[in-house]
Design a protein around this motif. Structure first.
Motif, mmCIF file in Angstrom:
data_model
loop_
_atom_site.group_PDB
_atom_site.id
_atom_site.type_symbol
_atom_site.label_atom_id
_atom_site.label_comp_id
_atom_site.label_asym_id
_atom_site.label_seq_id
_atom_site.Cartn_x
_atom_site.Cartn_y
_atom_site.Cartn_z
ATOM 1 N N ILE A 154 0.880 -1.166 0.000
ATOM 2 C CA ILE A 154 0.000 0.000 0.000
ATOM 3 C C ILE A 154 0.918 1.216 0.000
ATOM 4 N N ARG A 155 0.925 1.954 -1.093
ATOM 5 C CA ARG A 155 1.886 3.043 -1.267
ATOM 6 C C ARG A 155 1.325 4.395 -0.810
ATOM 7 N N GLY A 156 2.249 5.280 -0.466
ATOM 8 C CA GLY A 156 1.889 6.647 -0.132
ATOM 9 C C GLY A 156 1.056 6.801 1.113
ATOM 10 N N VAL A 157 1.391 6.056 2.165
ATOM 11 C CA VAL A 157 0.630 6.139 3.409
ATOM 12 C C VAL A 157 1.194 7.266 4.276
ATOM 13 N N PRO A 158 0.371 8.249 4.653
ATOM 14 C CA PRO A 158 0.849 9.356 5.492
ATOM 15 C C PRO A 158 1.320 8.860 6.862
ATOM 16 N N SER A 159 2.132 9.676 7.499
ATOM 17 C CA SER A 159 2.624 9.343 8.837
ATOM 18 C C SER A 159 1.464 9.289 9.818
ATOM 19 N N GLY A 160 1.436 8.242 10.651
ATOM 20 C CA GLY A 160 0.367 8.111 11.631
ATOM 21 C C GLY A 160 0.225 6.690 12.139
ATOM 22 N N SER A 161 -0.812 6.463 12.919
ATOM 23 C CA SER A 161 -1.104 5.132 13.466
ATOM 24 C C SER A 161 -2.314 4.551 12.746
ATOM 25 N N TYR A 162 -2.243 3.269 12.431
ATOM 26 C CA TYR A 162 -3.295 2.633 11.648
ATOM 27 C C TYR A 162 -3.594 1.236 12.182
ATOM 28 N N VAL A 163 -4.722 0.719 11.707
ATOM 29 C CA VAL A 163 -5.078 -0.681 11.970
ATOM 30 C C VAL A 163 -5.138 -1.393 10.626
ATOM 31 N N LEU A 164 -4.355 -2.434 10.500
ATOM 32 C CA LEU A 164 -4.323 -3.229 9.269
ATOM 33 C C LEU A 164 -5.311 -4.384 9.423
ATOM 34 N N LYS A 165 -6.304 -4.435 8.526
ATOM 35 C CA LYS A 165 -7.318 -5.491 8.584
ATOM 36 C C LYS A 165 -7.144 -6.424 7.389
ATOM 37 N N VAL A 166 -6.911 -7.686 7.689
ATOM 38 C CA VAL A 166 -6.636 -8.685 6.658
ATOM 39 C C VAL A 166 -7.730 -9.744 6.680
ATOM 40 N N THR A 167 -8.404 -9.936 5.542
ATOM 41 C CA THR A 167 -9.516 -10.886 5.485
ATOM 42 C C THR A 167 -9.459 -11.721 4.216
ATOM 43 N N SER A 168 -9.950 -12.942 4.315
ATOM 44 C CA SER A 168 -10.033 -13.844 3.167
ATOM 45 C C SER A 168 -11.086 -14.902 3.465
ATOM 46 N N VAL A 169 -11.848 -15.274 2.448
ATOM 47 C CA VAL A 169 -12.898 -16.281 2.617
ATOM 48 C C VAL A 169 -12.289 -17.595 3.099
ATOM 49 N N GLY A 170 -12.843 -18.127 4.174
ATOM 50 C CA GLY A 170 -12.366 -19.405 4.693
ATOM 51 C C GLY A 170 -11.259 -19.277 5.725
ATOM 52 N N TYR A 171 -10.870 -18.025 6.069
ATOM 53 C CA TYR A 171 -9.801 -17.816 7.048
ATOM 54 C C TYR A 171 -10.242 -16.815 8.120
ATOM 55 N N ARG A 172 -9.682 -16.966 9.301
ATOM 56 C CA ARG A 172 -10.013 -16.052 10.383
ATOM 57 C C ARG A 172 -9.418 -14.671 10.101
ATOM 58 N N PRO A 173 -10.198 -13.594 10.294
ATOM 59 C CA PRO A 173 -9.678 -12.245 10.066
ATOM 60 C C PRO A 173 -8.513 -11.935 11.005
ATOM 61 N N VAL A 174 -7.603 -11.099 10.532
ATOM 62 C CA VAL A 174 -6.446 -10.695 11.326
ATOM 63 C C VAL A 174 -6.376 -9.169 11.354
ATOM 64 N N THR A 175 -6.192 -8.595 12.528
ATOM 65 C CA THR A 175 -5.984 -7.152 12.661
ATOM 66 C C THR A 175 -4.641 -6.906 13.319
ATOM 67 N N LYS A 176 -3.966 -5.871 12.856
ATOM 68 C CA LYS A 176 -2.636 -5.570 13.382
ATOM 69 C C LYS A 176 -2.451 -4.057 13.437
ATOM 70 N N ARG A 177 -2.023 -3.537 14.571
ATOM 71 C CA ARG A 177 -1.786 -2.105 14.720
ATOM 72 C C ARG A 177 -0.366 -1.780 14.241
ATOM 73 N N ILE A 178 -0.257 -0.737 13.428
ATOM 74 C CA ILE A 178 1.049 -0.332 12.910
ATOM 75 C C ILE A 178 1.189 1.180 13.007
ATOM 76 N N SER A 179 2.425 1.661 12.900
ATOM 77 C CA SER A 179 2.706 3.088 12.888
ATOM 78 C C SER A 179 3.716 3.380 11.785
ATOM 79 N N THR A 180 3.438 4.415 11.010
ATOM 80 C CA THR A 180 4.351 4.812 9.928
ATOM 81 C C THR A 180 5.148 6.056 10.309
ATOM 82 N N ALA A 181 5.125 6.401 11.583
ATOM 83 C CA ALA A 181 5.814 7.612 12.036
ATOM 84 C C ALA A 181 7.328 7.522 11.842
#
Length: 226
Positions: A154-181
């Motif tokens: 994911i290109r051009g992400v501004p500086s800050g704190s985010y939550v990455l949400k990863v989903t796919s059919v047939g798999y348990r969703p995954v969330t991960k907190r990240i910071s681009t600061a």
């Protein structure tokens, strides 16, 4: 003094050239990246520098190379991973993809405070890459899908704190907190299959064998099937 300086410079260049000319032979199966880096150091005398948390969640790699250069080994092992490297003399620096300066660029956006950066990663399950996985960054509603190698950017992400949400059919969703600061971010996402318990149903025996016997037999059915 000048002669001594030239002698030291010549010696340093000679050591660097000698290290780079060393060939590496590896036959590793499902080995951690740290093992690959250790082997490179042992066989060439070069130092591989990296942060432990950068490769902690990277899945094991399989490599089978004979008389290969250091660059060939690294290109092979890091293919499809959110990692890149640079070689400076006898030192190999492994970093998150996008955090190494592009010499052709007039500015170093990866290191300039507040500058937009890339968020990249690898999605995998059971040691294998997972393709066509939805990856969303919130807030901002930025997203993409993983490619056939399980990689995404994911290109051009501004500086800050985010939550990455990863989903796919047939798999348990995954969330991960990240910071681009602090610059570009590289992550490794492990997904687990979503297992649903089968429901137990009963069918009349005459439906199964087409006879008048009315005894019943257990029949397993997954939710959502008819």
């Amino acid at each position: 003094m000048r002669i001594s300086s030239f002698l030291l410079l010549g010696l340093a260049l000679q050591v660097s050239a000698s290290a780079l000319s060393q060939k590496v032979t590896l036959a590793l199966k499902q080995a951690p990246l740290s093992r690959v880096f250790d082997e490179i150091s042992k066989q060439t005398g070069m130092s591989v520098v990296y942060k432990e948390d950068l490769i902690r969640e990277i899945p094991p790699v399989t490599v089978n190379l004979k008389d290969a250069s250091v660059a060939e080994v690294l290109d092979n092992c890091l293919k499809g991973l959110p990692l890149s490297y640079e070689i400076a003399g006898t030192i190999v620096k492994v970093r998150a993809r996008g955090s190494i300066r592009d010499e052709s660029s007039p500015t170093d956006t990866a290191k300039r405070p507040g500058a937009p950066v890339d968020v990249s990663g690898l999605v995998w399950t059971g040691g294998k890459p997972l393709a066509r996985v939805s990856v969303m960054l919130e807030p901002g509603n930025r997203g993409t899908v993983s490619d056939e190698n399980g990689a995404f950017v994911i290109r051009g992400v501004p500086s800050g704190s985010y939550v990455l949400k990863v989903t796919s059919v047939g798999y348990r969703p995954v969330t991960k907190r990240i910071s681009t600061a602090q610059g570009a971010v590289a992550v490794s996402i492990s997904m687990e299959p979503m297992i649903t318990e089968a429901e137990e149903w009963w069918l009349p025996m005459d439906i199964v064998k087409r006879n008048p016997v009315r005894s019943r037999v257990p029949f397993k059915r997954s939710p959502g099937t008819i």
